[in-house]
Design a protein around this motif. Sequence first.
Motif, PDB file in Angstrom:
ATOM      1  N   SER A 265       0.580  -1.828  -0.071  1.00 31.47           N
ATOM      2  CA  SER A 265       0.068   0.118  -0.060  1.00 31.47           C
ATOM      3  C   SER A 265       0.654   1.321   0.202  1.00 31.47           C
ATOM      4  CB  SER A 265      -1.171   0.144   1.318  1.00 31.47           C
ATOM      5  OG  SER A 265      -2.019  -0.983   0.952  1.00 31.47           O
ATOM      6  N   ASN A 266       1.613   1.629   0.483  1.00 32.84           N
ATOM      7  CA  ASN A 266       2.799   2.258   0.524  1.00 32.84           C
ATOM      8  C   ASN A 266       3.679   2.196  -0.386  1.00 32.84           C
ATOM      9  OD1 ASN A 266       1.704   3.664   2.854  1.00 32.84           O
ATOM     10  ND2 ASN A 266       3.018   1.937   4.262  1.00 32.84           N
ATOM     11  N   GLY A 267       3.625   1.987  -1.260  1.00 38.14           N
ATOM     12  CA  GLY A 267       4.956   1.426  -2.987  1.00 38.14           C
ATOM     13  C   GLY A 267       5.462   1.339  -3.045  1.00 38.14           C
TER      14      GLY A 267
ATOM     15  N   ASP B  36      -6.579   6.158   0.597  1.00 39.95           N
ATOM     16  CA  ASP B  36      -5.704   7.415   0.642  1.00 39.95           C
ATOM     17  C   ASP B  36      -4.088   6.516  -1.233  1.00 39.95           C
ATOM     18  OD1 ASP B  36      -6.770   8.706   2.638  1.00 39.95           O
ATOM     19  OD2 ASP B  36      -5.236   7.851   3.996  1.00 39.95           O
ATOM     20  N   LYS B  37      -4.394   5.515  -0.882  1.00 37.38           N
ATOM     21  CA  LYS B  37      -3.549   4.921  -1.955  1.00 37.38           C
ATOM     22  C   LYS B  37      -4.069   3.844  -1.868  1.00 37.38           C
ATOM     23  CE  LYS B  37      -0.053   6.298   1.345  1.00 37.38           C
ATOM     24  NZ  LYS B  37       1.256   5.756   2.584  1.00 37.38           N
TER      25      LYS B  37
ATOM     26  N   LYS C  37      -4.862   1.110  -4.955  1.00 38.96           N
ATOM     27  CA  LYS C  37      -4.091   0.155  -5.989  1.00 38.96           C
ATOM     28  C   LYS C  37      -5.265  -0.630  -6.377  1.00 38.96           C
ATOM     29  CE  LYS C  37      -0.074   0.618  -4.142  1.00 38.96           C
ATOM     30  NZ  LYS C  37       0.702   1.417  -4.937  1.00 38.96           N
TER      31      LYS C  37
END
Length: 283
Positions: free
Chosen positions: A124-126, A157-158, A160
């Motif tokens: 989730s954080n990339g 918030d992120k 995908k």
Amino acid sequence: MQAIGTVIQETMATRLTWASEYCFKHDEKKFPAGIQMLERVKGSGEFECPMCFREANNKVLEQEYSELKQAQEQLAKFNTLSKRSVVPDKTILNARFNTYHLKEEEHEARTNARLMAQYADEISNGQVFNIFLNGTPGVGKSHLSYSLLHRINNNSDKMKSCLFIDFDQMLREIRASYDNPDSLYTEFYFVKLLSEVDVLVLDDLGAEIGNEHTTKKASDFIGRILRAVTNARQDKVTIVTTNLSGAKLNSIYDHKTLSRLNKNARVIKFVETKDKRRVDFGF
């Protein structure tokens, strides 16, 4: 020759007249009758070039369209998991980390569940990496994989796009499309879908070949699909669940495909965990 002072006065007079009647940007008169009446009704006391007004209004509309398009794209990403996954066992759709039931002594399964939850947050954080989940049937590989997708999918918030694909069932859908020209589920459809999503689970890889003791190799058809998908996903997250050993996978699929799946991969193994679906028939 005119005196310098006279020239300056005449130039200033011209500029003042021009500025009161024309838009410097568009060279159009500032007060067409319709615009002047409109502004008077509003009581603003000010007038502006109609082209400047339209441009400002268009910028607002463009911004609103951009925000609407972004919202639609976010919604499409969110819906990918529920609308486009191939999940024959519908109970998997309810899989969550907190519904992965464990006995007190199941330390390996508990550790693996925590790792998958951690990986969900990292993705989730990339972060981008692949995951292999290996173990006998019924230990919870599919459950934990879908739980990971659900957690990522609900991180608003992120956002995908996430997708769960039962590999064997997908191949069946593609084969069925050969006799049904109206079928959506063509090879092109699936290759494009699997290639584009941010996070993909290929569930039960190897089941399409047969039992774990088979000596078969992947057909050209299977190999073609896997090569196309893995080639397109080298900068995306792919999660594979399988009952087969690494040696067996190497004997079934080509080296290039497995090399791409194994790129920056993390391995979760179930060695001690027992089949949670095993039924005691009493005989």
